[in-house]
Design an enzyme around this catalytic site. Structure first.
Site, mmCIF file in Angstrom:
data_model
loop_
_atom_site.group_PDB
_atom_site.id
_atom_site.type_symbol
_atom_site.label_atom_id
_atom_site.label_comp_id
_atom_site.label_asym_id
_atom_site.label_seq_id
_atom_site.Cartn_x
_atom_site.Cartn_y
_atom_site.Cartn_z
ATOM 1 N N ASP A 28 0.821 -1.207 0.000
ATOM 2 C CA ASP A 28 0.000 0.000 0.000
ATOM 3 C C ASP A 28 0.855 1.257 0.000
ATOM 4 O OD1 ASP A 28 -2.344 1.472 0.066
ATOM 5 O OD2 ASP A 28 -2.528 1.379 2.250
ATOM 6 N N ASN A 76 -10.252 -2.929 -7.295
ATOM 7 C CA ASN A 76 -9.417 -1.962 -8.013
ATOM 8 C C ASN A 76 -9.898 -1.658 -9.424
ATOM 9 O OD1 ASN A 76 -6.263 -3.048 -6.515
ATOM 10 N ND2 ASN A 76 -7.693 -1.453 -5.881
ATOM 11 N N ARG A 196 1.509 -4.802 6.304
ATOM 12 C CA ARG A 196 0.883 -3.775 5.479
ATOM 13 C C ARG A 196 1.723 -2.515 5.572
ATOM 14 N NH1 ARG A 196 -5.236 -2.259 4.123
ATOM 15 N NH2 ARG A 196 -4.785 -0.444 2.834
#
Length: 253
Positions: A28, A76, A196
């Protein structure tokens, strides 16, 4: 006396004594990295591809058995068509330029997700990559492409329901282990660690079933800046955790 950096390195190496078998990464922060550098979003994605290369190399060198990357979620597709086109072009270039190197490193590549609604050229490249590396025995690199965990769980339930309807499976035979075998990640080691980047602290519909007892580490770094040092920091944090899987500590607390 050793320097602060040397102490930190020694501490990190000690904490990494138990390297996780299976690490998953939510990559991310490409867009925010680009914005912070005054660059177009595509440049963030391009630099993100470089971080993928570094991560695979780090996994190989650190002894991680399986690495699963969240590359493109089923949500997405709502992004602007121009950005999707740029991402698909980047995927093509990545496979063409890196496939031979991955194969040389004995990496086995696998794509998971809800099919691949892309152009035929992308599909052919994905198929070629998986076929070429199918017999490799090194790092199991799994790329989650057009992937959503809720959809994966629903597809697994549908598959088992069809077997029950056909009379080849009884409802009481559907155990957590059998359900896991119906998921896209069947055959991979249990998930140990989810990383993440970007500082966000959520799973975003990624490996929800598999992450039931995984350790979660959230790093304050945008994905394009992720490298072996950040990987080692995440593994060091993992090494400091006591994994009890619902049990209690030896002291009984």
């Amino acid at each position: 006396m050793p320097s602060g950096a040397a102490i930190e390195t020694d501490t990190r190496q000690a904490a990494m004594a138990g390297v996780p078998r299976h690490v998953a990464i939510i990559m991310d922060g490409n867009g925010r990295w680009a914005k912070s550098h005054g660059l177009p979003r595509f440049e963030g994605h391009r630099r993100g591809a470089e971080a993928v290369r570094r991560s695979v190399t780090a996994a190989h060198e650190l002894g991680i058995e399986a690495l699963t990357l969240y590359s493109f979620s089923s949500e997405n597709w709502s992004r602007p068509e121009t950005e999707i086109g740029e991402l698909m072009g980047l995927l093509k270039r990545f496979i063409r330029s890196d496939l031979r190197d991955l194969h040389a490193k004995n990496v086995r590549l696998r794509i998971i997700g809800e099919g691949h609604p892309t152009d035929s050229e992308v599909q052919a490249l994905l198929d070629e990559a998986q076929e070429l590396t199918r017999s490799n025995t090194g790092v199991k690199l799994t790329v989650a492409f057009n992937y959503g965990s809720r959809n994966e769980i629903a597809r697994a339930a549908q598959q088992l329901a069809r077997q029950v309807a056909d009379g080849v499976l009884r409802p009481e035979d559907i155990t957590p282990e059998r359900f896991s075998d119906a998921l896209d990640t069947a055959g991979l080691p249990p998930l140990d660690l989810v990383i993440r980047t970007s500082g966000e602290q959520r799973l975003s519909n990624f490996l929800l079933w598999q992450a039931a007892y995984a350790e979660l580490v959230f790093l304050p770094v945008f994905w394009p800046d992720f490298d072996r040092d950040w990987m080692e920091r995440a593994l060091a944090e993992y090494g400091r955790r006591e994994r009890r899987f619902g049990g209690v500590e030896a002291s009984g607390s």
